[in-house]
Design a protein around this motif. Sequence first.
Motif, PDB file in Angstrom:
ATOM      1  N   LEU A   1       0.822  -1.207   0.000  1.00 46.55           N
ATOM      2  CA  LEU A   1       0.000   0.000   0.000  1.00 46.55           C
ATOM      3  C   LEU A   1       0.857   1.257   0.000  1.00 46.55           C
ATOM      4  CD1 LEU A   1      -2.804  -1.227   2.394  1.00 46.55           C
ATOM      5  CD2 LEU A   1      -2.762  -1.191  -0.102  1.00 46.55           C
ATOM      6  N   GLU A   2       1.980   1.166   0.669  1.00 53.59           N
ATOM      7  CA  GLU A   2       2.895   2.315   0.710  1.00 53.59           C
ATOM      8  C   GLU A   2       3.472   2.569  -0.692  1.00 53.59           C
ATOM      9  OE1 GLU A   2       7.083   2.715   2.769  1.00 53.59           O
ATOM     10  OE2 GLU A   2       5.568   2.025   4.210  1.00 53.59           O
TER      11      GLU A   2
ATOM     12  N   TYR B   1       1.496   4.900  -7.795  1.00 53.20           N
ATOM     13  CA  TYR B   1       0.248   4.859  -8.584  1.00 53.20           C
ATOM     14  C   TYR B   1      -0.846   5.665  -7.897  1.00 53.20           C
ATOM     15  CZ  TYR B   1       2.823   0.935 -10.560  1.00 53.20           C
ATOM     16  OH  TYR B   1       3.803   0.155 -11.124  1.00 53.20           O
ATOM     17  N   PRO B   2      -0.706   6.986  -7.880  1.00 54.00           N
ATOM     18  CA  PRO B   2      -1.701   7.795  -7.164  1.00 54.00           C
ATOM     19  C   PRO B   2      -3.096   7.693  -7.793  1.00 54.00           C
ATOM     20  CG  PRO B   2      -0.136   9.190  -8.342  1.00 54.00           C
ATOM     21  CD  PRO B   2       0.369   7.793  -8.463  1.00 54.00           C
ATOM     22  N   ASP B   3      -4.113   7.768  -6.943  1.00 51.14           N
ATOM     23  CA  ASP B   3      -5.513   7.786  -7.387  1.00 51.14           C
ATOM     24  C   ASP B   3      -5.905   6.558  -8.203  1.00 51.14           C
ATOM     25  OD1 ASP B   3      -6.193  10.207  -6.130  1.00 51.14           O
ATOM     26  OD2 ASP B   3      -5.174  11.319  -7.701  1.00 51.14           O
ATOM     27  N   GLU B   4      -5.435   5.415  -7.788  1.00 48.65           N
ATOM     28  CA  GLU B   4      -5.822   4.171  -8.452  1.00 48.65           C
ATOM     29  C   GLU B   4      -6.455   3.228  -7.428  1.00 48.65           C
ATOM     30  OE1 GLU B   4      -5.515   3.975 -11.595  1.00 48.65           O
ATOM     31  OE2 GLU B   4      -3.733   5.066 -12.262  1.00 48.65           O
ATOM     32  N   LEU B   5      -7.122   2.221  -7.962  1.00 51.60           N
ATOM     33  CA  LEU B   5      -7.714   1.202  -7.095  1.00 51.60           C
ATOM     34  C   LEU B   5      -6.763   0.028  -6.937  1.00 51.60           C
ATOM     35  CD1 LEU B   5     -11.453   0.907  -8.113  1.00 51.60           C
ATOM     36  CD2 LEU B   5     -10.483   1.762  -5.979  1.00 51.60           C
ATOM     37  N   ILE B   6      -6.475  -0.288  -5.697  1.00 46.28           N
ATOM     38  CA  ILE B   6      -5.606  -1.438  -5.421  1.00 46.28           C
ATOM     39  C   ILE B   6      -6.258  -2.286  -4.336  1.00 46.28           C
ATOM     40  CG2 ILE B   6      -3.426  -2.055  -4.283  1.00 46.28           C
ATOM     41  CD1 ILE B   6      -2.689   0.734  -6.050  1.00 46.28           C
TER      42      ILE B   6
ATOM     43  N   ALA C   1       2.404   1.415  -3.590  1.00 46.22           N
ATOM     44  CA  ALA C   1       1.352   1.703  -4.571  1.00 46.22           C
ATOM     45  C   ALA C   1       0.899   3.151  -4.442  1.00 46.22           C
ATOM     46  CB  ALA C   1       0.179   0.742  -4.380  1.00 46.22           C
ATOM     47  N   SER C   2       0.828   3.638  -3.195  1.00 42.02           N
ATOM     48  CA  SER C   2       0.386   5.020  -2.983  1.00 42.02           C
ATOM     49  C   SER C   2       1.403   5.997  -3.566  1.00 42.02           C
ATOM     50  CB  SER C   2       0.195   5.278  -1.488  1.00 42.02           C
ATOM     51  OG  SER C   2      -0.774   4.388  -0.972  1.00 42.02           O
ATOM     52  N   LYS C   3       2.658   5.614  -3.468  1.00 43.02           N
ATOM     53  CA  LYS C   3       3.725   6.468  -3.994  1.00 43.02           C
ATOM     54  C   LYS C   3       3.726   6.436  -5.537  1.00 43.02           C
ATOM     55  CE  LYS C   3       8.144   5.278  -3.129  1.00 43.02           C
ATOM     56  NZ  LYS C   3       8.914   5.423  -4.386  1.00 43.02           N
TER      57      LYS C   3
END
Lengths: 377, 377
Positions: A188-189, A195-200, A191-193
């Motif tokens: 999550l860390e 791939y902003p504003d995406e669904l994971i 992915a947040s860095k």
Amino acid sequence: MVIQKRVNQIRKFMDVNDVKLSIVWEPDNQFYLTGFRAISYSRPIVTLLEENEVQLIIPGLEEAHADEKANVDRIHVYYEQYGLREQVLTYIEHLTNILQQYPRNTKIGVEVGVLPASVYLFVQNMGFLLVDIGAKITEMRSIKDAHEIELLKVAGHLSDLAIGESLKNVRIGISELEFDSYGDRLLLEMASKDYPDELIGYADWTCSGLPRSEMPHLYSSTRKFMDGDVVVHSRQVWFNNYRAENERTFLIGNVTERQKDLLKLAIEAQQVGMELIRPGITAGEVDIACFNVFKKAGLADYVQHRVGHGLGLSEHEEPYLRFDNDLILQEGMVYTIEPGIYVPGVGGFRHSDTVILTNNGSFSVTKHARDFESMRF
Amino acid sequence: MVIQKRVNQIRKFMDVNDVKLSIVWEPDNQFYLTGFRAISYSRPIVTLLEENEVQLIIPGLEEAHADEKANVDRIHVYYEQYGLREQVLTYIEHLTNILQQYPRNTKIGVEVGVLPASVYLFVQNMGFLLVDIGAKITEMRSIKDAHEIELLKVAGHLSDLAIGESLKNVRIGISELEFDSYGDRLLLEMASKDYPDELIGYADWTCSGLPRSEMPHLYSSTRKFMDGDVVVHSRQVWFNNYRAENERTFLIGNVTERQKDLLKLAIEAQQVGMELIRPGITAGEVDIACFNVFKKAGLADYVQHRVGHGLGLSEHEEPYLRFDNDLILQEGMVYTIEPGIYVPGVGGFRHSDTVILTNNGSFSVTKHARDFESMRF
């Protein structure tokens, strides 16, 4: 554009089969045909396909969401709040209104394998003839396009990060669920860095020790890792709804020679499958080739499941890599390769990777080390 | 013992309705009646109830699991591996064998609202008369017994720990998914310490800022928290399959007066519902009482959903707290109380707690602070 192409394919199928309207119920099928996916539970969402229009029936609380995301021509909303008693209060009322525009004996398409019997009977009792469209959608979904493959690559990459981080933290005394959470947190860390504003999303299933690792499919528990454990760890990560599966079996501390040998054998069987799979051979051939590795070792009785399943929007997708499936594999198909062996009193052993078929072979979107030495802690 | 009592209740219903065999398909219903729950996806699991026997049809990879956990009289296994070609290969073969023992026109119970149409038609085409048993199971499940209430209390406690830890870590720049993961991690750590060898699960849905918080139900994303965000955070935690729901709306930094007022109003509406709910009143009365708080403030148009749903084994359970539901509430029912308001350009505002009805009132198993001041960061 991609969605329009898919809708056109269904329309062609409908035309050939004289189907005037199709009711699409399964959430992943609806996403595939509209780009819209909601948390639904107790409030049905229905997509309706006709020759000239795609319509969506949704509950009031999804109205803004559907306006933003759904590639459809018309949205019908049903409401459940007190102040709107004069409005449509159920999805079935909208469905009835739309169906009533057709004469009796019109052919209506439904996914007969997933549509609840109550809805099927309701449509049938209105005088319509029902035709299955589920198999057609399944067939279409089994071949991924370039965009879907890009999403699967990201999902595979993220799953590698997660599994790597969980494995870095293996130690005696942490529970299965804590083990899972190390990887989830890094996932999550990162992915947040990146791939902003995406669904994971993600899901983990860890089966440690005896007898849990002998059972191929269990929810993770608070059981704590112990010296001598065999651990079968499964993970799916999805990126904008497309899922990669990544599974590793690992050994903690003082395991037996038999346990080491079985893990080596499971790794070997997986290699056979990953090297073999390609367009032109049948689904059954892959299953049998992996099975034969266990059979040669005199362990045929301990195989419990087929070698793999399709993957994409759903946890498992058809068609399956199963000995009796004569389907010829094609470019764009996505499969897990996960031969497993489960021996009472010894443990379960299974790696799983997600491979995509190219024009002359395949590649894996999950790349974490699979070799025996990397699986010892 | 509890399970035997439930099975007896269904048998009584079957007896009254002349149903000789019931096919139970829905996984939570099967768990309720057998104590067995598996990850199933593409491999159906079916429970069959008759006057003198409870039978289970399962795939080979669940054989050891079912032997350990299922309170049933007989288990039928279907296999999918190459070496066992002489064995039963599909669940439908077992189902056919069992059904064939009954004469045509025998009444067979099914959950008509969830059973796939294909299975319904298969049974119907064998010449049987199908009768709904789904509503009966739903009704039974709506009243929780002492053991179920104990599990719900633990789930509530664990959800409080999780939500508290996530809220401790609110700051600008972390994503929705990272926010979720703080609480999940503590949940798993504490659960592993305090509840060894148990099943624990969780799900989070966080909608931050605009327009996400205006949409009541979205999957968490990698969107990052910003100054001025309204955040609607939903969480379910389950302990041995029993779920508590815990939701808090909170404000980050410099929010507007309007946003503050709307959160206060949503909190007030929830208080009204939590104080009102008790045995003897109707489900609709609770919904209307909460709705009227918003209506009095001139905001009726911004209500998008009913005030609550039943809870237990499933994410949402019937019956619902909806204005048009005249059901009289009873002791042992479990409800979320979650009046929400969603104003375009301003945000969404909703707390949710899980309450259990006692003989003269109710108590909440989720206890995290709900007041306005605790919701500012």
